[in-house]
Motif scaffolding. Structure first.
Motif, mmCIF file in Angstrom:
data_model
loop_
_atom_site.group_PDB
_atom_site.id
_atom_site.type_symbol
_atom_site.label_atom_id
_atom_site.label_comp_id
_atom_site.label_asym_id
_atom_site.label_seq_id
_atom_site.Cartn_x
_atom_site.Cartn_y
_atom_site.Cartn_z
ATOM 1 N N ALA A 263 61.154 33.101 -1.238
ATOM 2 C CA ALA A 263 62.049 31.976 -0.507
ATOM 3 C C ALA A 263 61.261 31.212 0.448
ATOM 4 C CB ALA A 263 63.184 32.800 -0.066
ATOM 5 N N LEU A 264 60.453 31.997 1.272
ATOM 6 C CA LEU A 264 59.643 31.146 2.216
ATOM 7 C C LEU A 264 58.745 30.242 1.581
ATOM 8 C CD1 LEU A 264 59.046 33.932 4.943
ATOM 9 C CD2 LEU A 264 60.538 31.890 5.069
ATOM 10 N N ILE A 265 57.990 30.334 0.570
ATOM 11 C CA ILE A 265 57.346 29.436 -0.109
ATOM 12 C C ILE A 265 58.094 28.217 -0.477
ATOM 13 C CG2 ILE A 265 55.916 29.069 -2.130
ATOM 14 C CD1 ILE A 265 55.018 32.095 -2.137
ATOM 15 N N ILE A 284 64.479 26.460 11.148
ATOM 16 C CA ILE A 284 64.851 27.347 10.081
ATOM 17 C C ILE A 284 65.785 28.351 10.301
ATOM 18 C CG2 ILE A 284 63.916 28.990 8.378
ATOM 19 C CD1 ILE A 284 61.122 27.959 8.725
ATOM 20 N N VAL A 285 66.730 28.530 9.321
ATOM 21 C CA VAL A 285 67.767 29.563 9.494
ATOM 22 C C VAL A 285 67.455 30.765 8.817
ATOM 23 C CG1 VAL A 285 69.998 30.404 9.408
ATOM 24 C CG2 VAL A 285 69.633 28.045 10.259
ATOM 25 N N GLY A 307 60.674 37.276 8.682
ATOM 26 C CA GLY A 307 59.430 36.174 8.060
ATOM 27 C C GLY A 307 59.469 34.724 8.451
ATOM 28 N N ALA A 308 61.001 34.444 8.387
ATOM 29 C CA ALA A 308 61.379 33.156 8.749
ATOM 30 C C ALA A 308 60.896 32.751 10.126
ATOM 31 C CB ALA A 308 62.797 32.819 8.454
ATOM 32 N N ARG A 309 61.261 33.646 11.260
ATOM 33 C CA ARG A 309 60.753 33.540 12.470
ATOM 34 C C ARG A 309 59.409 33.291 12.504
ATOM 35 N NH1 ARG A 309 62.972 34.647 17.736
ATOM 36 N NH2 ARG A 309 64.575 35.899 16.822
ATOM 37 N N HIS A 310 58.596 33.999 11.878
ATOM 38 C CA HIS A 310 57.160 33.925 11.843
ATOM 39 C C HIS A 310 56.865 32.582 11.255
ATOM 40 C CE1 HIS A 310 53.214 35.117 10.446
ATOM 41 N NE2 HIS A 310 52.974 35.404 11.680
ATOM 42 N N GLU A 311 57.259 32.275 10.090
ATOM 43 C CA GLU A 311 56.959 31.116 9.435
ATOM 44 C C GLU A 311 57.384 29.894 10.161
ATOM 45 O OE1 GLU A 311 55.163 31.452 6.851
ATOM 46 O OE2 GLU A 311 55.076 29.296 6.197
ATOM 47 N N GLU A 313 57.358 29.668 13.210
ATOM 48 C CA GLU A 313 56.420 29.521 14.376
ATOM 49 C C GLU A 313 54.921 28.821 13.706
ATOM 50 O OE1 GLU A 313 55.609 33.203 16.317
ATOM 51 O OE2 GLU A 313 57.518 33.104 16.962
ATOM 52 N N ARG A 314 54.563 29.271 12.710
ATOM 53 C CA ARG A 314 53.291 28.944 12.078
ATOM 54 C C ARG A 314 53.498 27.535 11.583
ATOM 55 N NH1 ARG A 314 50.096 29.179 7.752
ATOM 56 N NH2 ARG A 314 52.023 28.581 6.430
#
Ligand SMILES: Nc1ncnc2c1ncn2[C@@H]1O[C@H](COP(=O)(O)OP(=O)(O)OP(=O)(O)O)[C@@H](O)[C@H]1O
Ligand SMILES: [Mg+2]
Length: 377
Positions: A263-265, A284-285, A307-311, A313-314
């Protein structure tokens, strides 16, 4: 002399002269939905088996022309819908027709402005079923609890959700002329294509129809004065999203993602699309982020949570917050009683209230504490 308002029967009489691919009069094929005639506008859908849908496009066009030929009819919107077997996912033309990178036309038509609406924000995702509609509704309610006047537009014309999520069964009334009066629910001003046409089957929309349906829902609905309009987008990065992103003056987009990598992709793809058309990503939520045991309140991270928090930030976009996977959210959504409206003081509403406050801050800048007045002795 005033012309008489067109009637449903007049439209049906005309449709009887349109032939289905096998020659049967359209009105005798059993494929027609209810025909809605509202202030000179005609809406209905034709539902056929997914396997033969291509052969029906010319029928759709002729039906639209026939409806338009009825005296007094100003416009006709006929959707061709494909029947699917229960349990199979609806076809998503928008996903299949993702444009090649860099193919975004720019500067064509001017954006559709909506008088009286201060900020329009999109709730989007690259992938279906991640909880956009649920997030959009509860975010809209959270924003309204912050004292803002909020509207919500269901732009998911492929599978409108708001009729169910907000338990709306009535049709919008027309206000003299050609304008539609939106529905009001829990203090929100609400509009969905699902209020106008039958909702049980997915729609197959052609590009120009997507634009005209969205334009009508933006321009011809009496939205009134709103601080924020939340737009629930269809999944993917196809026609409808591009239309919205390019033609509607979006203040920003909220991307919903589940923690799973896949889903992150897709979330990344969504972010890239908004960036391409210069719409700021508000953040992002992370939805269905962790599991809260209803009995003991213990939290378990069933997926690789975070994963979403990390993503975020990235990718350099704000992280707006996380919503647990919780049966109450699903049940209240399915019952048309969104959790922020029905349990506003509970922990689930709190998660949405935090997200709403961050979105509001993204739109207006953080509220500063009032200046302290120091009286010098
Ligand atoms: N945090 C949550 N906890 C439990 N269930 C959830 C949560 N968020 C959404 N759901 C459920 O997941 C399903 C999909 O949610 P929703 O319809 O909001 O997703 P969507 O991204 O809008 O889907 P679509 O792509 O079809 O438009 C619904 O049954 C909804 O009730
Ligand atoms: Mg949805």
């Amino acid at each position: 002399m005033k012309t008489m308002a067109p009637t449903k029967q007049q439209v049906l009489d005309r449709l009887a002269s349109v032939a289905a691919p096998d020659g049967t009069p359209l009105t005798a094929t059993g494929t027609l939905s209810d025909v809605v005639v509202a202030d000179g506008k005609v809406f209905f859908s034709i539902t056929v088996d997914a396997a033969v849908v291509q052969g029906w496009e010319s029928v759709r066009q002729r039906a639209e022309a026939a409806a338009r030929a009825v005296p007094g009819v100003q416009s006709a919107l006929v959707a061709l819908t494909a029947e699917r077997k229960p349990g199979t996912p609806p076809p998503r033309p928008a996903e299949r027709r993702a444009p090649p990178p860099g193919a975004v036309p720019r500067g064509g038509q001017s954006p559709i402005s909506v008088a009286g609406v201060e900020s329009i924000i999109a709730v989007a995702s690259g992938k279906g079923g991640v909880g956009k509609s649920t997030t959009a509704v509860n975010l809209a309610l959270g924003l309204s609890h912050l004292g803002l006047k909020v509207g919500i537009l269901d732009a998911d014309i492929y599978g409108p959700s708001l009729p169910k999520l907000l338990s709306v069964r009535e049709r919008p009334q027309t206000l003299g002329g050609t304008r539609l009066k939106p529905i009001t629910r829990h203090g929100l001003t609400v509009m969905s294509i699902g209020f106008l046409i039958e909702e049980e089957t997915p729609m197959i929309w052609r590009g120009p129809m997507v634009i005209s349906a969205l334009t009508q829902m933006l321009r011809e609905v009496e939205w009134g004065e709103l601080d924020v309009m939340v737009v629930d987008m269809p999944p993917g990065t196809g026609d409808a999203q591009l239309t919205m992103a390019q033609q509607v003056p979006l203040k920003g987009a909220v991307i919903v993602s589940t923690p799973q990598d896949l889903a992150l992709i897709d979330a990344r793809r969504g972010i890239a699309m908004f960036r391409r058309v210069n719409v700021p990503v508000l953040g992002i939520v992370e939805n269905m982020s962790y599991f809260l045991c209803p009995k003991c309140g213990t939290r378990s991270d069933i997926f690789s949570h975070g994963g979403a928090r990390h993503e975020a930030e990235r990718l350099g976009v704000p992280f707006l917050g996380e919503v647990p996977l919780d049966m109450n959210i699903r049940e209240t959504s399915d019952a048309g009683r969104p959790v922020v409206a029905t349990a506003p003081d509970g922990p689930l509403a709190a998660a949405y209230h935090d997200i709403a406050a961050r979105v509001r801050d993204q739109l207006t800048g953080p509220t500063r504490p009032p200046p302290r007045i120091v009286i010098e002795a």
